[in-house]
Design a protein around this motif. Sequence first.
Motif, PDB file in Angstrom:
ATOM      1  N   ARG A  66     108.313  88.447  93.450  1.00 30.89           N
ATOM      2  CA  ARG A  66     107.766  87.122  93.751  1.00 30.89           C
ATOM      3  C   ARG A  66     108.394  86.111  92.805  1.00 30.89           C
ATOM      4  O   ARG A  66     108.457  86.323  91.598  1.00 30.89           O
ATOM      5  CB  ARG A  66     106.249  87.139  93.570  1.00 30.89           C
ATOM      6  N   LEU A  67     108.870  84.995  93.338  1.00 31.43           N
ATOM      7  CA  LEU A  67     109.555  83.994  92.526  1.00 31.43           C
ATOM      8  C   LEU A  67     108.709  82.770  92.228  1.00 31.43           C
ATOM      9  O   LEU A  67     108.896  82.125  91.205  1.00 31.43           O
ATOM     10  CB  LEU A  67     110.848  83.549  93.225  1.00 31.43           C
ATOM     11  N   THR A  68     107.801  82.406  93.134  1.00 28.28           N
ATOM     12  CA  THR A  68     106.969  81.214  92.938  1.00 28.28           C
ATOM     13  C   THR A  68     105.514  81.561  93.195  1.00 28.28           C
ATOM     14  O   THR A  68     105.191  82.608  93.748  1.00 28.28           O
ATOM     15  CB  THR A  68     107.379  80.086  93.897  1.00 28.28           C
ATOM     16  N   GLY A  69     104.638  80.635  92.814  1.00 29.51           N
ATOM     17  CA  GLY A  69     103.218  80.803  93.111  1.00 29.51           C
ATOM     18  C   GLY A  69     102.478  81.710  92.147  1.00 29.51           C
ATOM     19  O   GLY A  69     101.395  82.183  92.463  1.00 29.51           O
ATOM     20  N   CYS A  70     103.021  81.963  90.971  1.00 30.73           N
ATOM     21  CA  CYS A  70     102.359  82.805  89.975  1.00 30.73           C
ATOM     22  C   CYS A  70     101.809  81.932  88.853  1.00 30.73           C
ATOM     23  O   CYS A  70     102.387  80.899  88.512  1.00 30.73           O
ATOM     24  CB  CYS A  70     103.339  83.804  89.365  1.00 30.73           C
ATOM     25  N   ALA A  71     100.715  82.369  88.247  1.00 29.67           N
ATOM     26  CA  ALA A  71     100.155  81.676  87.096  1.00 29.67           C
ATOM     27  C   ALA A  71     101.071  81.877  85.893  1.00 29.67           C
ATOM     28  O   ALA A  71     101.831  82.836  85.834  1.00 29.67           O
ATOM     29  CB  ALA A  71      98.763  82.219  86.793  1.00 29.67           C
ATOM     30  N   ARG A  72     100.984  81.000  84.934  1.00 29.37           N
ATOM     31  CA  ARG A  72     101.796  81.145  83.724  1.00 29.37           C
ATOM     32  C   ARG A  72     101.167  82.164  82.783  1.00 29.37           C
ATOM     33  O   ARG A  72      99.998  82.477  82.896  1.00 29.37           O
ATOM     34  CB  ARG A  72     101.922  79.812  83.008  1.00 29.37           C
ATOM     35  N   GLY A  73     101.955  82.652  81.846  1.00 27.47           N
ATOM     36  CA  GLY A  73     101.440  83.581  80.844  1.00 27.47           C
ATOM     37  C   GLY A  73     101.530  85.025  81.301  1.00 27.47           C
ATOM     38  O   GLY A  73     102.361  85.392  82.129  1.00 27.47           O
ATOM     39  N   ALA A  74     100.646  85.849  80.769  1.00 24.96           N
ATOM     40  CA  ALA A  74     100.678  87.291  81.041  1.00 24.96           C
ATOM     41  C   ALA A  74     100.466  87.587  82.520  1.00 24.96           C
ATOM     42  O   ALA A  74     101.089  88.479  83.072  1.00 24.96           O
ATOM     43  CB  ALA A  74      99.631  88.007  80.200  1.00 24.96           C
ATOM     44  N   ARG A  75      99.576  86.850  83.160  1.00 28.16           N
ATOM     45  CA  ARG A  75      99.341  87.097  84.587  1.00 28.16           C
ATOM     46  C   ARG A  75     100.579  86.772  85.408  1.00 28.16           C
ATOM     47  O   ARG A  75     100.868  87.412  86.401  1.00 28.16           O
ATOM     48  CB  ARG A  75      98.161  86.277  85.088  1.00 28.16           C
ATOM     49  N   GLY A  76     101.308  85.744  84.995  1.00 30.07           N
ATOM     50  CA  GLY A  76     102.530  85.380  85.695  1.00 30.07           C
ATOM     51  C   GLY A  76     103.577  86.472  85.605  1.00 30.07           C
ATOM     52  O   GLY A  76     104.291  86.742  86.567  1.00 30.07           O
ATOM     53  N   LYS A  77     103.666  87.127  84.441  1.00 29.08           N
ATOM     54  CA  LYS A  77     104.618  88.227  84.293  1.00 29.08           C
ATOM     55  C   LYS A  77     104.260  89.369  85.221  1.00 29.08           C
ATOM     56  O   LYS A  77     105.119  89.981  85.835  1.00 29.08           O
ATOM     57  CB  LYS A  77     104.660  88.716  82.845  1.00 29.08           C
ATOM     58  N   ARG A  78     102.987  89.670  85.314  1.00 30.75           N
ATOM     59  CA  ARG A  78     102.553  90.751  86.201  1.00 30.75           C
ATOM     60  C   ARG A  78     102.800  90.382  87.662  1.00 30.75           C
ATOM     61  O   ARG A  78     103.192  91.205  88.475  1.00 30.75           O
ATOM     62  CB  ARG A  78     101.075  91.040  85.969  1.00 30.75           C
ATOM     63  N   CYS A  79     102.580  89.138  87.980  1.00 36.66           N
ATOM     64  CA  CYS A  79     102.779  88.657  89.347  1.00 36.66           C
ATOM     65  C   CYS A  79     104.243  88.762  89.758  1.00 36.66           C
ATOM     66  O   CYS A  79     104.553  89.076  90.895  1.00 36.66           O
ATOM     67  CB  CYS A  79     102.308  87.214  89.424  1.00 36.66           C
TER      68      CYS A  79
END
Length: 134
Positions: A66-79
């Motif tokens: 997934r390239l867009t639509g992720c939260a920033r921070g640790a959750r974004g990395k998991r996303c």
Amino acid sequence: TDGFGPVGARPPAPAAPSPSVTTRDVTPPKSSFTRRHCGRRRCTLLLLVSDDRDLGGVHVHATLTRLTGCARGARGKRCRRPRTVRAHALGSGRYQLTTRALGPARYRFTAVVVDAAGNRQLRPTSVVLRVPGR
């Protein structure tokens, strides 16, 4: 005569085996996405694979990131962590990749093909697609 008989010519020594043509497969396979479509939460891609010396089939390693639509921070990395996508063989070098339950965002699909001799595709085949919102 001296009792030893006539001296005959020796038969020629057997010829050294000629260097045989190598039968080892060293040519890497190639692949490309020929069809691709994303609907409302599902993407379907068709991967065309070619291997010059098809000596037992190929294995497709496909991932989705997934390239867009992720939260920033640790959750974004998991996303953004790559997920494995299963490739279904359709026959004659064609494979179908299908995903479900994707949220609206942009995704990168990547495929790497490995043939039966262990030769890995030189460059991964990659395409970026957008899953539309509702």
